[in-house]
Design a protein around this motif. Structure first.
Motif, PDB file in Angstrom:
ATOM      1  N   MET A   1      37.878  42.249  35.512  1.00 42.25           N
ATOM      2  CA  MET A   1      38.937  42.883  34.736  1.00 42.25           C
ATOM      3  C   MET A   1      40.296  42.723  35.409  1.00 42.25           C
ATOM      4  SD  MET A   1      39.412  44.588  31.911  1.00 42.25           S
ATOM      5  CE  MET A   1      37.810  45.270  31.527  1.00 42.25           C
ATOM      6  N   LEU A   2      41.280  42.295  34.624  1.00 41.52           N
ATOM      7  CA  LEU A   2      42.655  42.175  35.108  1.00 41.52           C
ATOM      8  C   LEU A   2      43.606  43.110  34.372  1.00 41.52           C
ATOM      9  CD1 LEU A   2      42.969  38.275  35.358  1.00 41.52           C
ATOM     10  CD2 LEU A   2      42.590  39.900  37.228  1.00 41.52           C
ATOM     11  N   ASP A   3      43.342  43.353  33.080  1.00 41.51           N
ATOM     12  CA  ASP A   3      44.262  44.136  32.246  1.00 41.51           C
ATOM     13  C   ASP A   3      43.462  45.011  31.280  1.00 41.51           C
ATOM     14  OD1 ASP A   3      46.150  45.045  30.362  1.00 41.51           O
ATOM     15  OD2 ASP A   3      47.348  43.219  30.542  1.00 41.51           O
ATOM     16  N   VAL A   4      43.275  46.268  31.660  1.00 47.92           N
ATOM     17  CA  VAL A   4      42.436  47.201  30.882  1.00 47.92           C
ATOM     18  C   VAL A   4      43.002  47.426  29.482  1.00 47.92           C
ATOM     19  CG1 VAL A   4      41.535  49.558  30.779  1.00 47.92           C
ATOM     20  CG2 VAL A   4      41.565  48.332  32.955  1.00 47.92           C
ATOM     21  N   GLU A   5      44.305  47.602  29.359  1.00 49.45           N
ATOM     22  CA  GLU A   5      44.913  47.867  28.048  1.00 49.45           C
ATOM     23  C   GLU A   5      44.799  46.664  27.114  1.00 49.45           C
ATOM     24  OE1 GLU A   5      45.927  50.781  26.725  1.00 49.45           O
ATOM     25  OE2 GLU A   5      45.069  51.539  28.603  1.00 49.45           O
ATOM     26  N   LYS A   6      45.095  45.492  27.621  1.00 46.81           N
ATOM     27  CA  LYS A   6      44.987  44.279  26.797  1.00 46.81           C
ATOM     28  C   LYS A   6      43.532  44.001  26.447  1.00 46.81           C
ATOM     29  CE  LYS A   6      46.940  39.653  26.545  1.00 46.81           C
ATOM     30  NZ  LYS A   6      47.652  38.594  27.278  1.00 46.81           N
ATOM     31  N   ASN A   7      42.620  44.396  27.326  1.00 45.01           N
ATOM     32  CA  ASN A   7      41.187  44.217  27.077  1.00 45.01           C
ATOM     33  C   ASN A   7      40.769  44.884  25.768  1.00 45.01           C
ATOM     34  OD1 ASN A   7      38.363  43.543  28.098  1.00 45.01           O
ATOM     35  ND2 ASN A   7      38.224  45.751  27.818  1.00 45.01           N
TER      36      ASN A   7
ATOM     37  N   HIS B   1      38.807  36.474  26.320  1.00 38.91           N
ATOM     38  CA  HIS B   1      39.214  37.246  27.499  1.00 38.91           C
ATOM     39  C   HIS B   1      39.830  36.352  28.567  1.00 38.91           C
ATOM     40  CE1 HIS B   1      36.619  41.094  26.867  1.00 38.91           C
ATOM     41  NE2 HIS B   1      37.869  41.290  26.523  1.00 38.91           N
TER      42      HIS B   1
ATOM     43  N   GLU C   1      43.286  34.730  27.116  1.00 37.69           N
ATOM     44  CA  GLU C   1      44.385  35.695  27.030  1.00 37.69           C
ATOM     45  C   GLU C   1      44.750  36.319  28.375  1.00 37.69           C
ATOM     46  OE1 GLU C   1      46.245  36.381  24.339  1.00 37.69           O
ATOM     47  OE2 GLU C   1      45.127  34.873  23.207  1.00 37.69           O
TER      48      GLU C   1
ATOM     49  N   VAL D   1      43.012  38.342  30.200  1.00 40.72           N
ATOM     50  CA  VAL D   1      42.524  39.715  30.328  1.00 40.72           C
ATOM     51  C   VAL D   1      41.568  39.842  31.508  1.00 40.72           C
ATOM     52  CG1 VAL D   1      41.171  41.518  29.168  1.00 40.72           C
ATOM     53  CG2 VAL D   1      42.790  40.125  27.865  1.00 40.72           C
ATOM     54  N   ARG D   2      40.788  38.787  31.729  1.00 31.35           N
ATOM     55  CA  ARG D   2      39.801  38.797  32.808  1.00 31.35           C
ATOM     56  C   ARG D   2      39.841  37.476  33.570  1.00 31.35           C
ATOM     57  NH1 ARG D   2      34.509  41.906  30.429  1.00 31.35           N
ATOM     58  NH2 ARG D   2      35.631  43.477  29.217  1.00 31.35           N
ATOM     59  N   ARG D   3      39.509  37.569  34.861  1.00 33.41           N
ATOM     60  CA  ARG D   3      39.444  36.379  35.716  1.00 33.41           C
ATOM     61  C   ARG D   3      38.010  35.868  35.730  1.00 33.41           C
ATOM     62  NH1 ARG D   3      37.708  35.749  40.767  1.00 33.41           N
ATOM     63  NH2 ARG D   3      37.731  37.975  41.220  1.00 33.41           N
TER      64      ARG D   3
END
Length: 88
Positions: free
Chosen positions: A10-16, A69, A72, A74-76
């Motif tokens: 996870m890199l960006d919880v809100e965008k996820n 994901h 965008e 959102v995740r690595r």
């Protein structure tokens, strides 16, 4: 046929939250094609993992890198070949 573990950190919880429906739709399509062995989130919210079924690392990498994901940001992605050991 080989198995490849795609760990999606996870890199960006809100965008996820916004991208998650597209991620699930993408995986549903691959699942229907027999390209997914298993999938799901980590219980601590740090991301998730997908086990892809592919003939080559390149095929698995293509599937993993085209996940919404990953596209965008959102995740690595961390991708490794996974060997299944049978325990008897």
């Amino acid at each position: 046929m080989r198995y490849y573990a795609a760990m999606l950190h996870m890199l960006d919880v809100e965008k996820n939250k916004k991208v998650l429906p597209y991620h699930i739709e993408y995986l549903d399509k691959l699942d229907q094609q027999g390209k997914v062995f298993g999938r799901g989130p980590f219980s601590d919210g740090s991301g998730g993992m997908i086990i892809y079924i592919a003939d080559t690392l390149e095929e698995a990498q293509y599937m993993a890198e085209n996940d919404p994901h990953v596209l965008e940001g959102v995740r690595r992605l961390e991708l490794k070949e996974w060997e299944i050991w049978k325990i008897s």
